[in-house]
Scaffold this motif. Structure first.
Motif, PDB file in Angstrom:
ATOM      1  N   GLY A 139      43.550  25.008  45.220  1.00  0.00           N
ATOM      2  CA  GLY A 139      42.666  26.032  45.756  1.00  0.00           C
ATOM      3  C   GLY A 139      41.311  25.516  46.173  1.00  0.00           C
ATOM      4  O   GLY A 139      40.345  26.271  46.262  1.00  0.00           O
TER       5      GLY A 139
ATOM      6  N   HIS B  84      42.269  30.356  44.917  1.00  0.00           N
ATOM      7  CA  HIS B  84      43.377  31.189  44.469  1.00  0.00           C
ATOM      8  C   HIS B  84      42.954  32.648  44.328  1.00  0.00           C
ATOM      9  O   HIS B  84      43.753  33.561  44.511  1.00  0.00           O
ATOM     10  CB  HIS B  84      43.899  30.701  43.106  1.00  0.00           C
TER      11      HIS B  84
ATOM     12  N   ARG C 145      44.802  35.257  49.547  1.00  0.00           N
ATOM     13  CA  ARG C 145      45.771  34.447  48.803  1.00  0.00           C
ATOM     14  C   ARG C 145      46.387  35.246  47.651  1.00  0.00           C
ATOM     15  O   ARG C 145      47.552  35.046  47.294  1.00  0.00           O
ATOM     16  CB  ARG C 145      45.100  33.180  48.284  1.00  0.00           C
TER      17      ARG C 145
ATOM     18  N   PRO D  54      50.632  35.253  48.371  1.00  0.00           N
ATOM     19  CA  PRO D  54      50.572  33.869  47.882  1.00  0.00           C
ATOM     20  C   PRO D  54      51.419  32.891  48.680  1.00  0.00           C
ATOM     21  O   PRO D  54      51.305  31.683  48.482  1.00  0.00           O
ATOM     22  CB  PRO D  54      51.105  33.995  46.441  1.00  0.00           C
TER      23      PRO D  54
ATOM     24  N   ILE E  41      47.511  33.715  38.379  1.00  0.00           N
ATOM     25  CA  ILE E  41      46.910  32.492  38.915  1.00  0.00           C
ATOM     26  C   ILE E  41      46.004  31.834  37.875  1.00  0.00           C
ATOM     27  O   ILE E  41      45.060  31.126  38.217  1.00  0.00           O
ATOM     28  CB  ILE E  41      46.115  32.775  40.215  1.00  0.00           C
TER      29      ILE E  41
END
Length: 458
Positions: free
Chosen positions: A311, A316, A321, A325, A395
């Motif tokens: 990232g 992230h 995102r 994803p 994440i």
């Protein structure tokens, strides 16, 4: 090349396997750019009068068959569960709909994390539980076309009876199609298998039609559960409608407080969204905005996150995102393809300006109708709200929430990976406040006629 002309270039009627003549155009046809439009919310007071209006509106709803046509305006119709009941649809059919749809958006506030200032008690009157029975949406290329389409729709409304207009809201955006925060919007759209449109260069494969169109095979290889009878459910879809008031001034103040000069402010804003204001994605334009890239529908979505696992280019935690994803590695595993959505969001209010401050937010009628279409709409929105928007476990960010659309009951944090030490930007607040919404069903064109004619009576 605009979105519609790009779709026309990629459409082949001989490749289409869906019943395009029976599917509402709004499901598969992207809005124009620039666009203007109207949302109208209706309440059915008397079943026969409501069915009469549905019957009158049906001929004005275009089908998805003509992707290359030059429609000046097109209208879509969606109906809530309480709306179907008010129209007299039999109990057996009403009971065949998903539980979440039957309970309605306000009834699912706990699952949606619609609490605090986003709770239904604070919603606008048009979205109070049981109020919005029919949602009518019109998209048009310009004001003249919109006024003509409104005239046709309201002409049918005026000739009907037993229906009350409980709210209207005009919206629109210029050729850059930017949202209230000044970012090009609704770029990432799935390609629907069988629609006759080929995926864009660099785009992931087409998603099984049953993820969006009821009665078709889904990503599991079989159709999802469909409302009964087939005359009602087939070729329809489900819609999530959520109206947000955008606190643009608070967002502007936040980036100013955490970045010393305009270029750094633009970069922080892009990191929070995942794209620059032009629509250029950070994975393809990591250092600065690229308006030519951002405005090119054949390039602005042709990327993945395979080359950015940490990232460092696109955080992230960024909004883009989080909500798509793509091929990124997730701590909590899920099949991303069953959470793909067709976006039909619409922006209203003044264009973004860097001069707007938090002091201006209370007086500004500025925001977005977040609207999306999916055969799994309610499972998807509740998953998104619970996991990808209002948590960060998937994440490895604990309770960190989406920096753009998350509900921040207390000031939150936005994490930016960096080497050797990641940066945490504190003080994120709720930049989009929920003003109401509803779970809707978008019937096929034949189902609209079935409802209008009370087809259950034989």
């Amino acid at each position: 090349m605009g979105i519609l002309s790009d779709l026309a270039a990629r459409f082949r009627r001989d490749r289409a396997t869906l019943a395009l003549d029976d599917i509402q155009a709004l499901i598969l046809r992207s809005r124009p750019e620039p666009y203007v439009g109207l949302h109208a919310m209706l309440h059915v007071d008397e079943a026969a009068g409501g069915r009469d209006l549905v019957r009158r509106l049906a001929p004005h709803i275009p089908a998805a068959a003509d992707w290359t046509g030059e429609l000046e305006a097109w209208t879509g119709v969606a109906i809530s569960h309480t709306g179907l009941a008010a129209l007299g649809v039999p109990e057996a059919s009403l009971a065949s709909f998903p539980v979440a749809f039957r309970q309605g958006m306000a009834g699912r506030a706990e699952q949606l994390r619609d609490v605090g200032e986003n709770a239904p008690a604070h919603w606008e009157d048009a979205f109070r539980p049981g109020t919005c029975h029919i949602a009518l949406t019109i998209y048009a290329r310009d004001d003249a076309a919109l006024d003509a389409a409104i005239g046709r729709a309201m002409g049918e409304f005026d000739r009907s009876h037993g229906v009350t207009l409980v709210g209207t809201h005009r919206f629109g955006a210029d050729v850059d199609a930017k949202n209230p925060f000044g970012f090009r919007d609704s770029i990432s759209q799935p390609t629907v298998a069988g629609s006759g449109v080929e995926p864009q260069p660099g785009q992931e494969r087409a998603i099984a039609a049953g993820e969006f169109i009821l009665g078709e095979n889904s990503e599991t290889g079989a159709p999802l559960a469909m409302p009964e009878p087939a005359a009602l459910g087939r070729n329809g879809s489900f819609v999530v409608l959520r109206k947000y008031q955008s606190r643009v001034g608070a967002f502007n103040d936040f980036v100013r407080a955490h970045a010393p000069e305009p270029a750094a402010q633009e970069r922080l804003a892009a990191q929070m969204v995942g794209r620059w204001r032009s629509g250029a994605p950070l994975p393809l334009a990591p250092e600065h905005d690229d308006p030519a890239l951002g405005g090119d529908p054949r390039r602005n979505n042709a990327f993945d996150f395979a080359g950015d696992p940490r990232g460092l280019v696109c955080p992230h935690a960024s909004h883009m995102r989080r909500l798509n994803p793509r091929d990124g590695q997730l701590t909590i595993l899920t099949d991303v393809n069953i959470h793909r959505i067709i976006r039909r969001s619409s922006t209203f209010g003044p264009k973004w300006s860097a001069d707007v401050t938090a002091d201006d937010d209370a007086a500004a009628d500025r925001g977005i109708y977040f609207i999306f279409i999916s055969a799994r709409a309610y499972d998807t929105i509740e998953f998104l709200q619970q996991e990808w928007i209002n948590r960060g476990n998937f994440i490895d960010l604990g309770e960190e929430r989406d920096p753009v659309v998350g509900l921040h009951e207390a000031p939150g944090t936005f994490t930016i990976p960096a080497s050797p030490v990641r940066r945490r930007v504190d003080g994120v607040t709720t930049f989009n406040r929920l003003r109401g919404g509803e779970y809707m069903f978008m019937p096929s064109l034949s189902a609209l006629r079935w409802i209008g004619d009370a087809g259950w009576q034989g």
